[in-house]
Design a protein around this motif. Structure first.
Motif, PDB file in Angstrom:
ATOM      1  N   THR A 176       2.289  -5.649  -7.280  1.00 38.26           N
ATOM      2  CA  THR A 176       1.670  -4.367  -7.577  1.00 38.26           C
ATOM      3  C   THR A 176       1.364  -4.236  -9.051  1.00 38.26           C
ATOM      4  OG1 THR A 176       3.820  -3.352  -7.872  1.00 38.26           O
ATOM      5  CG2 THR A 176       2.844  -3.218  -5.679  1.00 38.26           C
ATOM      6  N   ARG A 177       1.895  -5.127  -9.868  1.00 43.45           N
ATOM      7  CA  ARG A 177       1.724  -5.014 -11.313  1.00 43.45           C
ATOM      8  C   ARG A 177       1.053  -6.225 -11.952  1.00 43.45           C
ATOM      9  NH1 ARG A 177       2.545  -0.388 -10.069  1.00 43.45           N
ATOM     10  NH2 ARG A 177       4.520   0.628 -10.317  1.00 43.45           N
ATOM     11  N   SER A 215       3.430   1.060  -3.625  1.00 43.54           N
ATOM     12  CA  SER A 215       3.020   0.706  -4.990  1.00 43.54           C
ATOM     13  C   SER A 215       2.839   1.913  -5.900  1.00 43.54           C
ATOM     14  CB  SER A 215       1.764  -0.159  -4.980  1.00 43.54           C
ATOM     15  OG  SER A 215       0.689   0.549  -4.434  1.00 43.54           O
ATOM     16  N   ASP A 216       2.382   3.035  -5.387  1.00 46.44           N
ATOM     17  CA  ASP A 216       2.253   4.229  -6.209  1.00 46.44           C
ATOM     18  C   ASP A 216       3.531   5.061  -6.217  1.00 46.44           C
ATOM     19  OD1 ASP A 216      -0.362   3.700  -6.981  1.00 46.44           O
ATOM     20  OD2 ASP A 216      -1.200   4.705  -5.224  1.00 46.44           O
ATOM     21  N   ALA A 217       4.258   5.047  -5.114  1.00 50.74           N
ATOM     22  CA  ALA A 217       5.451   5.889  -4.979  1.00 50.74           C
ATOM     23  C   ALA A 217       6.657   5.342  -5.749  1.00 50.74           C
ATOM     24  CB  ALA A 217       5.813   6.036  -3.501  1.00 50.74           C
ATOM     25  N   ASP A 232       0.827  -1.211   0.000  1.00 48.63           N
ATOM     26  CA  ASP A 232       0.000   0.000   0.000  1.00 48.63           C
ATOM     27  C   ASP A 232       0.856   1.254   0.000  1.00 48.63           C
ATOM     28  OD1 ASP A 232      -2.299  -1.526   0.045  1.00 48.63           O
ATOM     29  OD2 ASP A 232      -2.635  -1.289   2.204  1.00 48.63           O
ATOM     30  N   THR A 269       7.550   3.467  -8.926  1.00 48.45           N
ATOM     31  CA  THR A 269       6.977   2.999 -10.189  1.00 48.45           C
ATOM     32  C   THR A 269       7.616   1.714 -10.702  1.00 48.45           C
ATOM     33  OG1 THR A 269       8.457   4.430 -11.451  1.00 48.45           O
ATOM     34  CG2 THR A 269       6.279   5.307 -10.912  1.00 48.45           C
TER      35      THR A 269
END
Length: 162
Positions: A148-149, A90-92, A87, A94
């Motif tokens: 995450t992907r 995953s966005d921070a 959490d 790449t």
């Protein structure tokens, strides 16, 4: 292929380096952020393995440095709390391909690195058709890690490919 492993656990770091070498991946490892940063400033790595004990600021700095040198970087993270780390990062980050439980076998980490490298260019998402019937719910084992992907690999799938 070249990997950089940054891990505070000296025993796990040593075992991980051996596993990566046995998998045919050149590896550099360190428990020091300063050493890791210096290496990343001078070398291009394909895989970056980070221990979540590095802390969010250092993880962000190390991944940003590695990603600038190699935009196709694959990052794997070892964490005590897989869900929380996924959490948080995953966005921070790449380049983050998966978050693994820190207790997972170093051989599994090396295999995940190989799979991520092999699939980074070939992996494409298949669109789901609107008219496709949903599959019935069934009980499945929990994944070994959180991705995450891509779809998580289940323990039974890992055993079949071992």
């Amino acid at each position: 292929m070249h990997a950089m492993i940054v891990d505070h656990d000296a025993t796990r770091l040593e075992r991980s380096q051996i596993a990566f070498l046995e998998a045919g991946i050149h590896v550099t490892g360190s428990g020091s952020h300063a050493v890791a940063e210096t290496c990343l400033k001078r070398a291009v790595v394909d895989v970056l393995v980070l221990d979540d004990d590095c802390g969010p600021e250092r993880i962000a700095a190390l991944t940003a440095l590695a990603q600038r040198r190699n935009p196709r970087l694959v990052t794997l993270m070892l964490a005590r709390d897989v869900g929380e780390a996924a959490d948080l990062y995953s966005d921070a980050v790449t380049s983050l391909h998966c978050v693994l439980d820190g207790r997972v076998s170093p051989r599994m980490v090396a295999r995940m690195a190989q799979a991520s490298l092999a699939g980074r260019a070939a992996c494409k998402m298949t669109p789901v058709r609107a008219d496709a019937a949903p599959k019935p719910a069934q009980e499945v084992p929990l994944p070994v890690f959180s991705t995450t992907r891509r779809k998580p690999v289940m323990p039974t799938e890992v055993a079949m490919h071992a």
